[in-house]
Design a protein around this motif. Structure first.
Motif, PDB file in Angstrom:
ATOM      1  N   MET A   1     -24.425  14.380 -21.122  1.00 26.55           N
ATOM      2  CA  MET A   1     -22.591  13.978 -21.007  1.00 26.55           C
ATOM      3  C   MET A   1     -22.321  15.883 -20.185  1.00 26.55           C
ATOM      4  SD  MET A   1     -19.977  13.938 -23.937  1.00 26.55           S
ATOM      5  CE  MET A   1     -20.305  15.718 -24.505  1.00 26.55           C
ATOM      6  N   PHE A   2     -21.507  15.147 -19.006  1.00 26.08           N
ATOM      7  CA  PHE A   2     -20.477  15.735 -18.453  1.00 26.08           C
ATOM      8  C   PHE A   2     -19.677  16.374 -18.932  1.00 26.08           C
ATOM      9  CE2 PHE A   2     -22.498  13.514 -15.256  1.00 26.08           C
ATOM     10  CZ  PHE A   2     -23.258  13.786 -14.529  1.00 26.08           C
ATOM     11  N   ALA A  64     -23.922   9.191 -17.771  1.00 23.67           N
ATOM     12  CA  ALA A  64     -24.071   8.520 -16.260  1.00 23.67           C
ATOM     13  C   ALA A  64     -23.410   8.998 -14.460  1.00 23.67           C
ATOM     14  CB  ALA A  64     -23.020   6.887 -16.246  1.00 23.67           C
ATOM     15  N   GLY A  65     -21.652   9.670 -15.179  1.00 27.20           N
ATOM     16  CA  GLY A  65     -21.264  10.073 -13.358  1.00 27.20           C
ATOM     17  C   GLY A  65     -19.967  10.710 -13.904  1.00 27.20           C
ATOM     18  N   VAL A  66     -18.996  10.707 -13.542  1.00 32.06           N
ATOM     19  CA  VAL A  66     -18.049  11.047 -13.382  1.00 32.06           C
ATOM     20  C   VAL A  66     -17.112  10.157 -12.461  1.00 32.06           C
ATOM     21  CG1 VAL A  66     -18.064  12.775 -14.643  1.00 32.06           C
ATOM     22  CG2 VAL A  66     -17.945  13.209 -12.468  1.00 32.06           C
ATOM     23  N   HIS A  67     -15.766   9.867 -12.832  1.00 33.93           N
ATOM     24  CA  HIS A  67     -14.843   8.774 -11.660  1.00 33.93           C
ATOM     25  C   HIS A  67     -13.840   9.845 -11.471  1.00 33.93           C
ATOM     26  CE1 HIS A  67     -17.115   5.429 -10.480  1.00 33.93           C
ATOM     27  NE2 HIS A  67     -17.662   4.826 -11.742  1.00 33.93           N
ATOM     28  N   LEU A  68     -14.091  10.506 -10.440  1.00 37.07           N
ATOM     29  CA  LEU A  68     -12.343  12.003 -10.483  1.00 37.07           C
ATOM     30  C   LEU A  68     -11.652  11.705  -8.737  1.00 37.07           C
ATOM     31  CD1 LEU A  68     -15.041  14.465 -10.233  1.00 37.07           C
ATOM     32  CD2 LEU A  68     -13.670  14.054 -12.029  1.00 37.07           C
ATOM     33  N   THR A  69     -10.624  11.374  -9.411  1.00 34.64           N
ATOM     34  CA  THR A  69      -9.429  10.969  -8.350  1.00 34.64           C
ATOM     35  C   THR A  69      -9.146  12.497  -7.839  1.00 34.64           C
ATOM     36  OG1 THR A  69      -6.362  10.620  -8.376  1.00 34.64           O
ATOM     37  CG2 THR A  69      -7.220  12.103 -10.039  1.00 34.64           C
ATOM     38  N   ILE A  70      -8.949  12.402  -6.254  1.00 36.12           N
ATOM     39  CA  ILE A  70      -8.048  13.802  -5.353  1.00 36.12           C
ATOM     40  C   ILE A  70      -7.154  13.590  -5.295  1.00 36.12           C
ATOM     41  CG2 ILE A  70      -8.845  15.319  -3.845  1.00 36.12           C
ATOM     42  CD1 ILE A  70     -11.018  13.268  -2.825  1.00 36.12           C
ATOM     43  N   GLY A 125     -21.857  21.612 -14.573  1.00 34.98           N
ATOM     44  CA  GLY A 125     -22.023  20.172 -15.194  1.00 34.98           C
ATOM     45  C   GLY A 125     -23.399  20.449 -15.329  1.00 34.98           C
ATOM     46  N   GLY A 126     -24.283  21.281 -15.063  1.00 37.46           N
ATOM     47  CA  GLY A 126     -25.753  20.851 -15.869  1.00 37.46           C
ATOM     48  C   GLY A 126     -26.555  20.205 -14.925  1.00 37.46           C
ATOM     49  N   MET A 127     -26.357  20.648 -14.395  1.00 39.66           N
ATOM     50  CA  MET A 127     -27.089  19.658 -12.449  1.00 39.66           C
ATOM     51  C   MET A 127     -27.985  20.914 -11.817  1.00 39.66           C
ATOM     52  SD  MET A 127     -27.278  16.357 -13.211  1.00 39.66           S
ATOM     53  CE  MET A 127     -27.013  16.458 -14.893  1.00 39.66           C
TER      54      MET A 127
END
Length: 186
Positions: A1-2, A64-70, A125-127
């Motif tokens: 999990m992020f 799975a990932g993240v959806h981020l707004t700019i 983020g652990g990557m």
């Protein structure tokens, strides 16, 4: 999990999409302009609230990932999105993607967001590796990757089909040593 994401960098606030973004997301979906929204965003206005309240958050929790707004901090205006997808926790890899509203392109928003989110993924983020694919004929996207500090690794020939023809993809990556090199250069 992020972990939860909130990055403030270079005049941008980058955070997870949520219910407060409903008006802006609804307007883009209604206009049929989803280029500044992440893959998997709703195609129908009726689905926007559920996507913002549930799907986006669950995606991060599932890892799975993240959806981020700019968001441009000075104006509070939504300028685009950036996200991580195809995350492989065992390998420590994820892929970054971005999109900016047509009227806001060419101002460095995608570059700043790709740099900041890549750094966040590697530090918080652990990557171990953040990869980026850009169609070779999308010169602006290739420039974003280069300016954001991603290293070009090669070309995937005829790797993506757009419904009419195959296109080559440039492959880029960012790893921790790239961050160290960028810091040393400053």
């Amino acid at each position: 999990m992020f972990p939860p994401v909130k990055i403030v960098s270079g005049g941008l606030e980058i955070r997870e999409f949520g219910p407060p973004d409903a008006a802006q997301v609804t307007a883009l979906v209604a206009a049929g302009d989803r280029t500044a929204l992440p893959p998997g965003s709703p195609g129908d206005v009726a689905d926007v609230d559920r996507w913002l309240a549930e799907t986006v958050h669950q995606r991060r929790l599932d890892g799975a990932g993240v959806h981020l707004t700019i968001v441009e901090t000075a104006s509070g205006e939504f300028v685009g999105s950036v996200g991580l997808r195809d995350t492989d926790w065992a390998a420590g890899t994820t892929e970054i993607g971005y999109g900016v509203r047509a009227g806001r392109r060419g101002r460095g928003y995608a570059t700043g967001a790709a740099r900041a989110v890549g750094r966040w993924a590697l530090v918080d983020g652990g990557m171990r590796r953040v990869q980026l694919h850009a169609r070779l004929d999308n010169v602006a996207s290739v420039r974003v990757a280069e300016r954001a500090g991603y290293q070009r690794e090669g070309t995937l020939r005829m790797a993506v089909w757009d419904g009419e023809k195959a296109h080559d993809l440039a492959v880029f990556s960012m790893i921790a040593i790239d961050l160290e090199a960028a810091e040393a250069a400053r």
